[in-house]
Design an enzyme around this catalytic site. Structure first.
Site, PDB file in Angstrom:
ATOM      1  N   LYS A  22       0.930  -0.975  -0.065  1.00  0.00           N
ATOM      2  CA  LYS A  22       0.026  -0.054  -0.180  1.00  0.00           C
ATOM      3  C   LYS A  22       0.711   1.281   0.203  1.00  0.00           C
ATOM      4  CE  LYS A  22      -1.947   1.687   4.186  1.00  0.00           C
ATOM      5  NZ  LYS A  22      -1.380   2.954   4.201  1.00  0.00           N
ATOM      6  N   ASN A  23       1.900   1.257   0.933  1.00  0.00           N
ATOM      7  CA  ASN A  23       2.669   2.614   1.073  1.00  0.00           C
ATOM      8  C   ASN A  23       3.618   2.656  -0.031  1.00  0.00           C
ATOM      9  OD1 ASN A  23       1.301   3.130   3.278  1.00  0.00           O
ATOM     10  ND2 ASN A  23       2.983   2.659   4.749  1.00  0.00           N
ATOM     11  N   CYS A 124      -4.676  13.432  13.226  1.00  0.00           N
ATOM     12  CA  CYS A 124      -5.281  11.803  12.720  1.00  0.00           C
ATOM     13  C   CYS A 124      -5.030  11.291  13.966  1.00  0.00           C
ATOM     14  CB  CYS A 124      -4.439  11.412  11.701  1.00  0.00           C
ATOM     15  SG  CYS A 124      -2.773  10.425  12.117  1.00  0.00           S
ATOM     16  N   ARG A 129       0.842  14.981  13.145  1.00  0.00           N
ATOM     17  CA  ARG A 129       1.286  14.515  11.900  1.00  0.00           C
ATOM     18  C   ARG A 129       1.443  15.960  10.872  1.00  0.00           C
ATOM     19  NH1 ARG A 129      -0.618   8.619   9.964  1.00  0.00           N
ATOM     20  NH2 ARG A 129       1.399   8.717   8.876  1.00  0.00           N
ATOM     21  N   ASP A 316       5.083   0.682  11.987  1.00  0.00           N
ATOM     22  CA  ASP A 316       3.721   0.096  11.494  1.00  0.00           C
ATOM     23  C   ASP A 316       3.548  -1.620  11.998  1.00  0.00           C
ATOM     24  OD1 ASP A 316       3.072   2.395  10.175  1.00  0.00           O
ATOM     25  OD2 ASP A 316       3.474   1.919   8.145  1.00  0.00           O
ATOM     26  N   ARG A 408      -8.772  -0.316   4.928  1.00  0.00           N
ATOM     27  CA  ARG A 408      -7.731   0.703   4.243  1.00  0.00           C
ATOM     28  C   ARG A 408      -6.389  -0.110   3.924  1.00  0.00           C
ATOM     29  NH1 ARG A 408      -6.247   5.539   7.837  1.00  0.00           N
ATOM     30  NH2 ARG A 408      -5.021   5.549   5.863  1.00  0.00           N
TER      31      ARG A 408
HETATM   32  C1  UD1 Z   1       4.486   6.952   6.126  1.00  0.00           C
HETATM   33  C2  UD1 Z   1       3.666   5.718   6.197  1.00  0.00           C
HETATM   34  C3  UD1 Z   1       3.123   5.123   7.513  1.00  0.00           C
HETATM   35  C4  UD1 Z   1       4.497   5.049   8.455  1.00  0.00           C
HETATM   36  C5  UD1 Z   1       5.200   6.180   8.421  1.00  0.00           C
HETATM   37  C6  UD1 Z   1       6.443   6.160   9.209  1.00  0.00           C
HETATM   38  C7  UD1 Z   1       2.579   5.785   3.789  1.00  0.00           C
HETATM   39  C8  UD1 Z   1       1.404   6.251   3.019  1.00  0.00           C
HETATM   40  N1  UD1 Z   1       2.558   6.063   5.104  1.00  0.00           N
HETATM   41  O1  UD1 Z   1       3.797   8.093   6.788  1.00  0.00           O
HETATM   42  O2  UD1 Z   1       2.417   3.973   7.326  1.00  0.00           O
HETATM   43  O3  UD1 Z   1       4.065   4.988   9.872  1.00  0.00           O
HETATM   44  O4  UD1 Z   1       5.831   6.526   7.047  1.00  0.00           O
HETATM   45  O5  UD1 Z   1       7.340   5.058   8.653  1.00  0.00           O
HETATM   46  O6  UD1 Z   1       3.740   5.775   3.388  1.00  0.00           O
HETATM   47  N2  UD1 Z   1       6.777  14.806  10.373  1.00  0.00           N
HETATM   48  C9  UD1 Z   1       6.691  16.074  10.710  1.00  0.00           C
HETATM   49  N3  UD1 Z   1       6.787  17.036   9.752  1.00  0.00           N
HETATM   50  C10 UD1 Z   1       6.455  16.339   8.282  1.00  0.00           C
HETATM   51  C11 UD1 Z   1       6.340  15.302   8.012  1.00  0.00           C
HETATM   52  C12 UD1 Z   1       6.587  14.490   9.173  1.00  0.00           C
HETATM   53  O7  UD1 Z   1       7.041  16.543  11.779  1.00  0.00           O
HETATM   54  O8  UD1 Z   1       6.344  17.545   7.490  1.00  0.00           O
HETATM   55  C13 UD1 Z   1       6.867  13.888  11.629  1.00  0.00           C
HETATM   56  C14 UD1 Z   1       5.899  12.972  11.758  1.00  0.00           C
HETATM   57  O9  UD1 Z   1       4.705  13.558  12.581  1.00  0.00           O
HETATM   58  C15 UD1 Z   1       6.186  11.703  12.463  1.00  0.00           C
HETATM   59  C16 UD1 Z   1       7.553  11.516  11.672  1.00  0.00           C
HETATM   60  O10 UD1 Z   1       7.796  12.851  11.080  1.00  0.00           O
HETATM   61  O11 UD1 Z   1       6.227  11.945  13.758  1.00  0.00           O
HETATM   62  C17 UD1 Z   1       7.706  10.541  10.584  1.00  0.00           C
HETATM   63  O12 UD1 Z   1       6.551  10.612   9.790  1.00  0.00           O
HETATM   64  P1  UD1 Z   1       6.653  10.294   8.018  1.00  0.00           P
HETATM   65  O13 UD1 Z   1       7.891   9.488   7.941  1.00  0.00           O
HETATM   66  O14 UD1 Z   1       6.401  11.684   7.355  1.00  0.00           O
HETATM   67  O15 UD1 Z   1       5.255   9.560   8.003  1.00  0.00           O
HETATM   68  P2  UD1 Z   1       4.235   9.409   6.751  1.00  0.00           P
HETATM   69  O16 UD1 Z   1       5.069   9.653   5.356  1.00  0.00           O
HETATM   70  O17 UD1 Z   1       3.075  10.302   7.086  1.00  0.00           O
END
Ligand code: UD1
Length: 429
Positions: A22-23, A124, A129, A316, A408
């Protein structure tokens, strides 16, 4: 809302075919916005999140053609995506709020059209996030970005320019957004402290097949030399390492023996290592793309894990491992270092008899002899599936509410588990 009913206690035996990730599928699908030619993705999982993103892409102007393969239509679907023209550069709140990954359209829309208006995804269940890293990264490529009425409004009227993006914190989504945008920027972009998740390398491989010039995939520094246009390509989505790990844990928690097929053991080293430390027997066969997981020689042993960015133990897979540890012999410390507030499964596992105490970002799990079935619910995808795992091991009946979370991210979950002997069924609303 559908519910899932489980009568626990049967060890699972059999084979489970793993689907596409999915990711990886979500960012790969948004890459269609970078080209007017056809992008064909095979091994596409059949999931609600995929349907949600297809809907969003269609309103940007993407033509979608889905093909079902195999006798039962489940041997990996394919999708052909073609976006001859972007008809709207706005990703509306109603669609983005359903799935945070929708923010991945921002980089491609901005790179191709010079502007984009994407709703902020909002909070969320697993923490605030934010998307600041996505925004700062695009600003480093010359975009002007404002937040207006809950929307990220991004402008680059003369196109994006290659630049230095140094992430202060590793982010999977931000790395993907900048990687896609940089492909069509003028000049060279260097992304430092990039995420190294296999799904990013999969996206990068597809972008290269589309004509992008990318080096350093899978490392902390990715270099992208912009090109003026990308073309069509065909790409097979890599196997879902989280689905693989989840069913591996279903074998372990029930004391069963399951062969996972169509997967890649190399993608989940940290998860399999933790399971081995906990006493599971695991045989990996990279050539045949299988993993056999057994737990037949006594109880699980308490094992500590801390979630980390790839190649560390994945966040995850945290909730599922906690379910496993709740029936282990001894104690285990599970520390969540990626997301705040990702322990919502704890009170629900406790309702099934688990003994878990949370101290800040760590949960101390003292193993109990057995769990008992209960009505439970969870607020996110992986927390929900951890309750399914607990239900498979528990004595008596477990009803898991809010099944839409499972839909999902897990394709035909009940069917796959029932084929291995689980007593599990879906109760329609
Ligand atoms: C992706 C995955 C999700 C997984 C996560 C971490 C997808 C669709 N989802 O989510 O299943 O749990 O990686 O492996 O691929 N953060 C910030 N600012 C930002 C972006 C992120 O502070 O602009 C923080 C987030 O709040 C979190 C951390 O960085 O604490 C990691 O998040 P991120 O790696 O961005 O996760 P996703 O890409 O949302």
């Amino acid at each position: 809302m559908d519910r899932i009913k489980i009568i626990g206690g049967s060890p699972l035996h059999g084979r489970i075919r793993i689907g596409g990730a999915k990711n990886a599928a979500l960012p790969l699908m948004t890459a269609t916005l970078l080209t007017d030619e056809t992008l064909t993705l095979s091994n596409l999982p059949h999931l609600q999140d995929i349907a949600t993103l297809l809907h969003l892409l269609q309103q940007h102007g993407t033509e979608v053609s889905l093909q079902n393969n195999g006798d039962d239509g489940h041997e990996g679907r394919s999708v052909s995506l073609r976006t001859p023209r972007i008809v709207s550069t706005t990703a509306p709140y109603d669609l983005v709020r359903k799935m945070r990954a929708s923010v991945l359209v921002l980089g491609p829309l901005l790179a191709r059209e010079g502007h984009a208006r994407v709703s902020l995804p909002g909070g969320c269940a697993i923490g605030p996030r934010p998307v600041n890293l996505h925004i700062e990264g695009l600003e480093a490529l010359g975009a002007r970005i404002e937040i207006d009425n809950g929307y990220i409004v991004a402008e680059a009227p003369n196109g994006l320019k290659g630049g230095e993006v140094h992430f202060p914190q590793v982010s999977v989504g931000a790395t993907e957004n900048i990687l896609m945008a940089a492909c069509l920027a003028d000049g060279t972009t260097v992304i430092r402290n990039a995420a190294r998740e296999p799904e990013i390398s999969d996206l990068g491989a597809c972008l290269i097949a589309m004509g992008a010039r990318i080096e350093g995939l899978g490392s902390e520094t990715i270099t992208v030399t912009g090109v003026s246009r990308l073309h069509g390509a065909a790409h097979a989505i890599l196997p879902d390492r989280i689905e693989t790990g989840t069913y591996a844990m279903a074998a372990a928690i029930t004391g069963g023996d399951i062969l996972l097929t169509h997967t890649d053991p190399g993608l989940l080293t940290a998860t399999l290592d933790a399971m081995r430390s906990a006493g599971c027997e695991i045989a990996e066969n990279a050539q045949e793309r299988t993993i056999r997981v057994r737990r037949q020689n006594g109880p699980l042993q308490g094992t500590d894990v801390m979630t980390q960015v790839y190649p560390g133990y994945p966040t995850d897979m945290q909730a599922q491992f906690m379910a496993l540890m709740s029936i282990a012999e001894g104690a285990s410390m599970i520390t969540e270092s990626i997301f705040e507030n990702r322990f919502m499964h704890v009170p629900e596992l406790a309702r099934m008899g688990a003994n878990i105490t949370v101290h800040g970002a760590s949960a101390l799990v003292r193993g109990v002899g057995s769990l008992t079935g209960a009505p439970v619910m969870a607020t996110d995808l992986r927390a929900s599936v951890s309750l399914v795992l607990a239900g498979l091991a528990a004595e008596g009946e477990t009803i898991v509410n809010r099944v839409y979370h499972l839909d999902r991210g897990y394709e035909r979950l009940e069917e796959k588990l029932a084929a291995c002997g689980a007593r599990i069924s879906r109760l329609p609303d």
